[in-house]
Design a protein around this motif. Sequence first.
Motif, short mmCIF file in Angstrom:
data_model
loop_
_atom_site.label_atom_id
_atom_site.label_comp_id
_atom_site.label_asym_id
_atom_site.label_seq_id
_atom_site.Cartn_x
_atom_site.Cartn_y
_atom_site.Cartn_z
N GLY A 1 0.65 -1.37 0.21
CA GLY A 1 -0.11 -0.15 0.16
C GLY A 1 0.87 1.28 0.20
N ASN B 1 -6.56 7.91 -0.25
CA ASN B 1 -5.18 7.87 -1.27
C ASN B 1 -4.65 9.28 -1.60
OD1 ASN B 1 -5.23 4.87 -1.15
ND2 ASN B 1 -6.56 5.04 -2.98
N GLU C 1 -1.76 -4.23 -9.09
CA GLU C 1 -3.00 -3.54 -8.62
C GLU C 1 -4.48 -4.42 -9.03
OE1 GLU C 1 -3.34 0.35 -8.36
OE2 GLU C 1 -1.64 0.82 -7.18
N THR D 1 -1.41 3.60 -7.47
CA THR D 1 -0.01 3.84 -6.89
C THR D 1 0.51 5.04 -7.79
OG1 THR D 1 0.25 1.85 -6.04
CG2 THR D 1 2.31 2.87 -6.23
#
Length: 450
Positions: A192, A417, A218, A225
């Motif tokens: 993560g 995120n 992913e 990311t």
Amino acid sequence: MLQKKTKIVCTLGPASSGMETILAMLKAGMDVGRINFSHGTYEANSALLRNVRGAACALGKSVAVIQDLQGPRVRTSNIPKGGLTLRPGEIVTLSLASLSPSQKKNQEKLKVFQVTYKKLDQDLSRGKIILIDDGLFKLKVLYARKKEIKCRVLSGGILTTGRGMNFPGSSLGLSAITAKDRKDLEYGVKLGVDFVALSFVQSAKDILDLRRLIKFYENRLNPRTKIIAKIEKEEALNNLGEIIEASDGIMVARGDLGIETDPARLPLAQKKIISQCLVAGKPVIVATQMLDSMQENPRPTRAEISDVANSVIDHADAVMLSNETATGKYPVEAVEFMARTCIETERSRYDDIIYPSRPGNNDLSPVPALSQAACLLAASLRAKVILVTTRSGFSVRAITSHRPNNSLVAALTSSPNVYRELALCWGARPYLAQQFSDIESLIGYGLAQI
């Protein structure tokens, strides 16, 4: 204490692995944790990430984590424990094959050692320069033929195994993503991390290859990311525009860049990279040896403080600490000195962008145009806060790229995120908000948080 706008990236390691130290570094001004996957076990690196997440949660602070991939580093190999003495003028042999029993027995006399890249002879030619161990050793290629390269020593010393090698002016046929990087990337994505930093980028293709891998690991169409391209080769400078466009952020990796290119050009290269990132609205980190003496000393040198200040004046989004916080004796103090320097520099007029002379790309699409208008209006009204709501972070980066000098950019997002990613964005103070049904409630919530 004044709110710092330039962000601080801290490399984590043995000196900064504990929760108490990370908490102290966050309080001192750390915004982003960097985990260097050239070192450490998966277990140790995952513990670093857990501690960063735990410390950030305890303080209610937005903190991002960067996974830094090792990349295709070429190193010396199979050198005796005591090292190999290289003197100026001597002839040395770089072997791309295993050493024979005779070569091993007479290694010091024959001046021969191995290198880890077995196709190096295909990429070098007569007259090319090889630098080893951050440029401490300098060799000139006499000839390169199958399985060996003969060189003359220009500057020497005692060479040991595992030293990094650079080849200024030569383009190596190595992929930017090694087998180790692929394995590390899969682990980091599942762990993560927020950003992945790719080493030795040469073109946009390297970034696109990495993004395809992230999508695969992913297992989603729009990968979460983000990618930071490390600029540390001449080819990267030549392809800077396309690399910035393909990446989510840039790192001015001055260690290898200052070896792969003429070090006298490094300050101007730094300014060029930052300027182009500013126009593109992409975050940019200045890295390497910023407070290097604080590995051993409790105070930095005057030159180091000036280096940090000049990076702030150049409009970098972030400045980075490497060994200072990873293995140094004074990790918390290094963050404190860097934060104080950023704040003092930001208080001056020297880092200000004077409207309307800001360099730009004349993009008149809605978000860039509205962002510039918001910053002009905030400057005119001397507004203390620019409140921005965002799902992706794009509008926040568009506004902060104009570097509003006197206004806090409060960024409200419902995405955890994006909340962490904006920790790398100059001047942004992210807030994690719930979904609201009307704009008045959202604005009210935002103002209550500030």
